[in-house]
Design a protein around this motif. Structure first.
Motif, PDB file in Angstrom:
ATOM      1  N   UNK A   7       0.678  -1.310  -0.004  1.00 18.29           N
ATOM      2  CA  UNK A   7       0.156  -0.130  -0.127  1.00 18.29           C
ATOM      3  C   UNK A   7       0.883   1.396   0.014  1.00 18.29           C
ATOM      4  N   UNK A   8       1.968   0.994  -0.834  1.00 19.91           N
ATOM      5  CA  UNK A   8       2.690   2.587  -0.942  1.00 19.91           C
ATOM      6  C   UNK A   8       1.995   3.587  -1.350  1.00 19.91           C
ATOM      7  N   UNK A  13       0.618   9.071   0.171  1.00 16.08           N
ATOM      8  CA  UNK A  13      -0.576  10.147   0.356  1.00 16.08           C
ATOM      9  C   UNK A  13      -0.438  10.630   1.697  1.00 16.08           C
ATOM     10  N   UNK A  14      -0.010   9.662   2.681  1.00 15.67           N
ATOM     11  CA  UNK A  14      -0.106  10.135   4.210  1.00 15.67           C
ATOM     12  C   UNK A  14       1.127  11.188   4.427  1.00 15.67           C
ATOM     13  N   UNK A  15       2.575  10.756   3.451  1.00 19.56           N
ATOM     14  CA  UNK A  15       3.541  11.703   3.615  1.00 19.56           C
ATOM     15  C   UNK A  15       2.945  12.862   2.932  1.00 19.56           C
ATOM     16  N   UNK A  16       2.483  13.211   1.732  1.00 18.40           N
ATOM     17  CA  UNK A  16       2.161  14.418   1.201  1.00 18.40           C
ATOM     18  C   UNK A  16       1.349  15.238   2.123  1.00 18.40           C
ATOM     19  N   UNK A  18       1.339  14.893   5.372  1.00 14.73           N
ATOM     20  CA  UNK A  18       2.389  15.356   6.319  1.00 14.73           C
ATOM     21  C   UNK A  18       3.270  16.484   6.171  1.00 14.73           C
ATOM     22  N   UNK A  19       3.702  16.650   4.711  1.00 12.35           N
ATOM     23  CA  UNK A  19       4.462  17.547   4.162  1.00 12.35           C
ATOM     24  C   UNK A  19       3.563  18.880   4.336  1.00 12.35           C
ATOM     25  N   UNK A  20       2.467  18.804   4.029  1.00 10.96           N
ATOM     26  CA  UNK A  20       1.284  20.209   3.990  1.00 10.96           C
ATOM     27  C   UNK A  20       1.035  20.420   5.420  1.00 10.96           C
ATOM     28  N   UNK A  21       1.470  19.745   6.313  1.00  5.72           N
ATOM     29  CA  UNK A  21       1.330  20.177   7.919  1.00  5.72           C
ATOM     30  C   UNK A  21      -0.011  19.793   8.292  1.00  5.72           C
ATOM     31  N   UNK A  22      -0.498  18.750   7.500  1.00 10.84           N
ATOM     32  CA  UNK A  22      -1.974  18.193   8.113  1.00 10.84           C
ATOM     33  C   UNK A  22      -1.822  17.112   8.927  1.00 10.84           C
ATOM     34  N   UNK A  23      -2.584  16.556   9.523  1.00  7.74           N
ATOM     35  CA  UNK A  23      -2.650  15.379  10.708  1.00  7.74           C
ATOM     36  C   UNK A  23      -2.748  14.101   9.875  1.00  7.74           C
ATOM     37  N   UNK A  24      -2.060  13.286  10.150  1.00  2.00           N
ATOM     38  CA  UNK A  24      -1.813  12.086   9.429  1.00  2.00           C
ATOM     39  C   UNK A  24      -2.470  11.014  10.206  1.00  2.00           C
ATOM     40  N   UNK A  25      -3.208  10.129   9.666  1.00  2.92           N
ATOM     41  CA  UNK A  25      -3.865   9.006  10.445  1.00  2.92           C
ATOM     42  C   UNK A  25      -2.978   8.313  11.177  1.00  2.92           C
ATOM     43  N   UNK A  26      -3.595   7.284  11.923  1.00  4.63           N
ATOM     44  CA  UNK A  26      -2.826   6.403  12.679  1.00  4.63           C
ATOM     45  C   UNK A  26      -2.159   5.232  11.944  1.00  4.63           C
ATOM     46  N   UNK A  27      -2.354   5.186  10.522  1.00  8.76           N
ATOM     47  CA  UNK A  27      -1.874   3.884   9.843  1.00  8.76           C
ATOM     48  C   UNK A  27      -0.494   4.159   9.527  1.00  8.76           C
ATOM     49  N   UNK A  28       0.176   5.196   9.720  1.00  8.26           N
ATOM     50  CA  UNK A  28       1.600   5.286   9.888  1.00  8.26           C
ATOM     51  C   UNK A  28       2.048   5.252  10.964  1.00  8.26           C
ATOM     52  N   UNK A  29       3.366   4.427  11.273  1.00  5.74           N
ATOM     53  CA  UNK A  29       3.828   4.000  12.418  1.00  5.74           C
ATOM     54  C   UNK A  29       4.542   5.455  12.765  1.00  5.74           C
ATOM     55  N   UNK A  34       7.673  10.232  13.070  1.00  3.78           N
ATOM     56  CA  UNK A  34       8.858  10.985  13.943  1.00  3.78           C
ATOM     57  C   UNK A  34       9.848  11.371  12.980  1.00  3.78           C
ATOM     58  N   UNK A  35      10.134  10.440  12.272  1.00  2.00           N
ATOM     59  CA  UNK A  35      11.258  11.041  11.137  1.00  2.00           C
ATOM     60  C   UNK A  35      10.616  12.207  10.122  1.00  2.00           C
ATOM     61  N   UNK A  36       9.472  11.871   9.749  1.00  3.47           N
ATOM     62  CA  UNK A  36       8.870  13.023   8.718  1.00  3.47           C
ATOM     63  C   UNK A  36       8.885  14.298   9.543  1.00  3.47           C
ATOM     64  N   UNK A  37       8.598  14.511  10.646  1.00  2.00           N
ATOM     65  CA  UNK A  37       8.467  15.649  11.689  1.00  2.00           C
ATOM     66  C   UNK A  37      10.120  16.147  11.857  1.00  2.00           C
ATOM     67  N   UNK A  38      11.108  15.084  12.089  1.00  3.57           N
ATOM     68  CA  UNK A  38      12.663  15.710  12.235  1.00  3.57           C
ATOM     69  C   UNK A  38      12.665  16.530  10.942  1.00  3.57           C
ATOM     70  N   UNK A  39      12.668  15.959   9.775  1.00  2.00           N
ATOM     71  CA  UNK A  39      12.854  16.305   8.450  1.00  2.00           C
ATOM     72  C   UNK A  39      12.343  17.879   8.217  1.00  2.00           C
TER      73      UNK A  39
END
Length: 80
Positions: A7-8, A13-16, A18-29, A34-39
């Protein structure tokens, strides 16, 4: 529930989101989020590699002083 490897599209889609600053559902570990937030907080842009140009680069810098003996040895050993 983690996103399955097949389900890449959902992960992308979740990464996009996250990049837009939106909340991402609980489907992402949490580790991935945390890595996306640090970046994002470091100002990294995922589709670009930004290497700053340093015009005042000198051989007096500490790293180059430490590397100079090995660099000199490599230069003298290289075929002409």
């Amino acid at each position: 529930m983690p996103v399955a490897w097949d389900d890449i599209g959902g992960l992308t889609e979740a990464h996009e989101l996250s990049l837009a600053g939106a909340l991402v559902g609980s489907d992402v570990r949490d580790m991935v989020l945390d890595s996306w937030k640090r970046c994002r907080s470091a100002g990294l842009i995922p589709d670009r590699v930004l290497i700053p140009y340093t015009p005042d680069f000198t051989l007096d810098e500490r790293f180059l002083k430490a590397a100079d003996p090995m660099l000199s040895q490599l230069v003298s050993a290289s075929p002409t």
